[in-house]
Design a protein around this motif. Structure first.
Motif, short mmCIF file in Angstrom:
data_model
loop_
_atom_site.label_atom_id
_atom_site.label_comp_id
_atom_site.label_asym_id
_atom_site.label_seq_id
_atom_site.Cartn_x
_atom_site.Cartn_y
_atom_site.Cartn_z
N PHE A 21 54.74 38.71 31.96
CA PHE A 21 54.60 37.38 32.55
C PHE A 21 53.90 37.46 33.91
O PHE A 21 54.26 38.27 34.74
N GLY A 22 52.95 36.60 34.09
CA GLY A 22 52.39 36.48 35.43
C GLY A 22 50.90 36.65 35.50
O GLY A 22 50.23 36.03 36.30
N MET A 23 50.34 37.48 34.61
CA MET A 23 48.90 37.68 34.59
C MET A 23 48.22 36.33 34.45
O MET A 23 48.50 35.59 33.51
N GLY A 24 47.35 36.01 35.38
CA GLY A 24 46.60 34.78 35.26
C GLY A 24 47.39 33.53 35.59
O GLY A 24 46.91 32.43 35.44
N ILE A 25 48.64 33.70 36.03
CA ILE A 25 49.43 32.53 36.41
C ILE A 25 49.24 32.27 37.89
O ILE A 25 49.40 33.15 38.72
N ASP A 26 48.87 31.07 38.19
CA ASP A 26 48.44 30.77 39.54
C ASP A 26 49.32 29.67 40.13
O ASP A 26 48.83 28.67 40.59
N LYS A 27 50.62 29.85 40.07
CA LYS A 27 51.53 28.83 40.60
C LYS A 27 51.70 29.08 42.09
O LYS A 27 52.12 30.16 42.50
N PRO A 28 51.37 28.08 42.88
CA PRO A 28 51.33 28.33 44.33
C PRO A 28 52.70 28.43 45.00
O PRO A 28 52.85 29.08 46.01
N ASP A 29 53.74 27.80 44.42
CA ASP A 29 55.00 27.66 45.16
C ASP A 29 56.13 28.51 44.61
O ASP A 29 57.27 28.09 44.59
#
Ligand code: ADP
Ligand code: MG
Ligand code: ZN
Length: 728
Positions: free
Chosen positions: A292-300
């Motif tokens: 999980f997390g690759m390419g995930i661009d959640k700012p907060d």
């Protein structure tokens, strides 16, 4: 072609991507590749590396070939580019024959700007032959650290990239990565034959992140405590295994957090749902493997927890890097246990020798980091070849709670001497042996036992010296030899130190013990006799009697004995803690809690007792779903027989469940059912009995001649009503 005009690039940035400014060195990077210079970009995740090859592909003659390791990432980018109105395509194993034909045609007629290729596809001869015919402007190698076997994500196919590019033509290369230790950096450049490339390296310092490492001990309790301090905020919890992911996610839900699991073994639909839920703020916490997390661009994302130790500092840095992308708070907490390191080493045992050795080195760096007393930020940046000059970063546990320092000048001096006198050809362990005067085959065979420095540090133990040398490294008096893994050399600063020794404050490493890493979550069983504090139990019992008398109720209605025993074991001193006791629901806490808490508090203070558990990890009982179902059905006034039938259990078993629910403190209103089977006088009659009975035992109630007209079932139902009204 000529150097692209600044205006043209800015125009494209705005027109195509909608951004008004380049970030950091993006523009210089783009100019550099457009001028056909080899370009090496090292930038943290999220800094905007993709744009560095996407944008120049729009203005260059010919298309850009982008090599990227993951088909999923590739597809993402292609979709994004297409949404911007750019013709980007990929060439990989997921395409059909006719799709391949179409893509190839569009490459040849010049309509495609970006062609994404997986390394496996690149190595196929028919693709190489094809690419020779295409007009190519440059090649981008994304996630370039995959080239290096010294890094954390080695892919053998990546090593063939250079050779294949050479077959296609003399093309400029832009290599990009978010993680590269100096060693990996060199490896990438050598492998791509671009030692002369212009290097664009941004700082890896994430100033808004707080780094903390804690000993992994009662980790579930610690986790809950931590999350309570971050209630309502978004975060990611990384675990090593899928099983652990599911276990922790469930445990968190049972304890009132809004969490969902994510790992590669879940069905795609569920994965997507959980990921979207996290992005849309329906889910606060994702418990995940590193999938999980690759390419995930959640700012907060406000916190990233490593529940298990990561496999490398590279991985740790990337994963923690997902916190605080908006520049606001980001707490990075890692639970560390040497047992985790051992476990990870075992996983490696089937790997080929070289790979196993590399993984071991990465793991070792991980434990050095965790155990070190030095500023975490300084350590991380040092690891990636950057020097952090400040003494106290204010943003890590080691700076906020510094360990006692000691003057290390003489020790540093000795460590440097040991490296110099042994010819700067040895690693940490050997230097420690020389310093401590250990006679083994190595010190003997190199005649290091004859050196002036041999045994000059024998007052201190091995761990002490290891810690000193690691700190000497981080403070850059010694440095790692990039060419020879493990070898320590004396740096410029180290040589200057020998001429003019200065004060160097060092500290002792953290001493983490192993054991009790995790709390066993067991369903709370009735507590064994005498396992509790008998004195407190007696006090509680006497108090219960007094209070019951005042309220004109039988004592057991207040709390049952097992609840008192549990109180005399865990010493609850807050309403919240009290409500965790078996048989104590919120209703009872509100009605009788204050008095009991007061008594326990007083007792605890008088006797100097450290309360057993500040945080209680509630168990996730398998039956909880059933309980919830029953409570809901009763709320909706569904006939009890119907409930039993719909769950496929007998009426008896249903009554058992309902009693359990009732006795653990939940108030249930069964009037709708009882009124159907017992007229009001009979109800009053039974009520009267329980009000005056010595105990709530059904057997005793059945034996009592007043009750001879009533069935066991009726008595049990009335007892539930009675307990609900008086006790809960
Ligand atoms: P990286 O590959 O370095 O991890 P990405 O290329 O995926 O990062 O970019 C991260 C985010 O930054 C993306 O959402 C991208 O659109 C955005 N971005 C890139 N360059 C700029 C810019 N100049 N201005 C604003 N946002 C940008
Ligand atoms: Mg990227
Ligand atoms: Zn610090």
């Amino acid at each position: 072609m000529l150097a692209a005009e600044t205006d043209i690039l800015r125009g494209k940035l705005k027109e195509v991507f909608g951004y008004s400014q380049f970030r950091g060195t993006q523009e210089a990077i783009i100019q550099n590749i457009l001028n056909k210079h080899n370009t090496f970009v090292i930038m943290p995740t999220g800094a905007g590396k993709s744009l560095c090859y996407q944008l120049p592909s729009l203005v260059a003659d010919g298309l850009a070939v982008v090599i990227s390791p993951l088909i999923a990432l590739m597809k993402n980018q292609v979709d994004q580019m297409n949404a911007f109105g750019i013709n980007a395509q990929f060439l990989n194993s997921t395409l059909s024959k006719s799709e391949i034909t179409r893509v190839k045609k569009e490459c040849l007629n010049g309509s495609i700007k970006l062609l994404y290729v997986a390394p496996e596809s690149l190595t196929k001869p028919e693709n190489v032959d094809f690419l020779k015919k295409v007009d190519i402007a440059f090649v981008a190698v994304d996630e370039a650290h995959c080239i290096s076997e010294w890094g954390h994500d080695f892919r053998p196919e990546y090593r063939r990239i250079k050779e294949i590019i050479a077959q296609i033509g003399n093309l400029p290369i832009i290599a990009l990565t978010a993680t590269a230790t100096p060693k990996v950096q060199l490896d990438i450049q050598k492998n791509l034959n671009m030692e002369g490339a212009n290097l664009f390296k941004s700082s890896f310092n994430r100033t808004n992140l707080f780094y903390e490492v804690r000993q992994k001990r009662h980790a579930k309790k610690q986790l809950i405590q931590f999350l309570k301090g971050h209630k309502g905020k978004c975060g990611i919890i990384y675990c090593l295994s899928r099983k652990k992911v599911e276990e922790i996610a469930e445990m968190l839900n049972v304890n009132g957090f809004n969490a969902a699991p994510y790992h590669a073994g879940l069905e795609p639909g569920i994965r997507e749902k959980n990921q979207d839920g996290f992005l849309n703020e329906d889910i606060d916490i994702v418990v995940a493997t590193i999938a999980f997390g690759m390419g995930i661009d959640k700012p907060d994302v406000r916190f990233v927890v490593h529940y298990d130790v990561p496999k490398s500092l590279e991985g740790y840095y990337q994963e923690t890097g997902r916190a605080g992308r908006d520049g606001l708070e980001g707490h990075c907490l890692m639970f560390y246990s040497h047992n985790d390191i051992n476990k990870l080493e075992k996983f490696n045992k089937d790997k080929p020798v070289q790979e196993r050795e590399n993984s071991r080195v990465l793991l070792q760096e991980m434990s050095f980091y965790a155990e070190s007393p030095v500023c975490r930020r300084k350590q991380l940046l040092h690891y990636f070849g950057e020097e952090y000059m400040q003494d106290n970063c204010g943003g890590c546990d080691n700076c906020v709670n510094p360990k006692d320092k000691y003057e290390g000048k003489d020790y540093v001096h000795k460590a440097i001497d040991a490296a110099l006198q042994t010819g700067e050809r040895f690693g940490l362990n050997h230097l420690v042996h020389v310093l401590r005067g250990v006679n083994n085959q190595y010190t003997k065979s190199y005649s290091h036992d004859k050196l002036q420095i041999f045994g000059k540090g024998d007052n201190e133990d091995e761990e002490f010296w290891k810690s000193v040398i690691r700190q000497t490294l981080i403070y850059e008096y010694l440095e790692k030899d990039i060419e020879n893994i493990g070898v320590l050399k004396v740096s410029e600063r180290g040589r200057a130190f020998l001429d003019n020794p200065v004060s160097v404050m060092l500290a002792k490493d953290h001493e983490y013990t192993t054991g009790e890493e995790e709390d066993e979550i067991v369903e709370r069983a009735p507590i064994n006799a005498k396992a509790y504090d008998e004195e407190l139990f007696t006090l509680l019992k006497a108090f219960r009697k007094k209070l019951a008398h005042q309220l004109d109720l039988p004592p057991y209605v207040l709390f049952q004995d097992p609840s008192l025993e549990e109180m005399a074991t865990t010493y609850p001193t807050t309403e919240e803690e009290l409500s965790q006791i078996n048989g104590v629901g919120v209703g009872k806490v509100a009605k009788f809690g204050k008095e009991f808490i007061g008594l326990i508090k007083e007792y605890v203070e008088e006797n100097d007792i450290v309360t057993a558990s500040k945080v209680v990890v509630k168990s996730s009982v398998n039956k909880s779903k059933m309980k919830i179902f029953i409570i809901q059905q009763i709320d909706r006034k569904i006939d009890l027989d119907e409930i039993a039938e719909s769950k496929g259990i007998t009426f008896e078993a249903l009554l058992d469940e309902i009693e359990n629910i009732c006795y653990s403190g939940t108030r249930l209103n069964l009037d709708y059912y009882i009124d159907e089977i017992l007229d009001p006088e009979k109800q009053d009659d039974i009520f009267e009995y329980f009000l005056n009975a010595e105990s709530d035992s059904i057997d005793e109630a059945l034996d009592d001649e007043d009750n001879e007209d009533y069935s066991e079932e009726e008595l049990r139902l009335m007892r539930i009503k009675f307990m609900s009204e008086y006790a809960n």
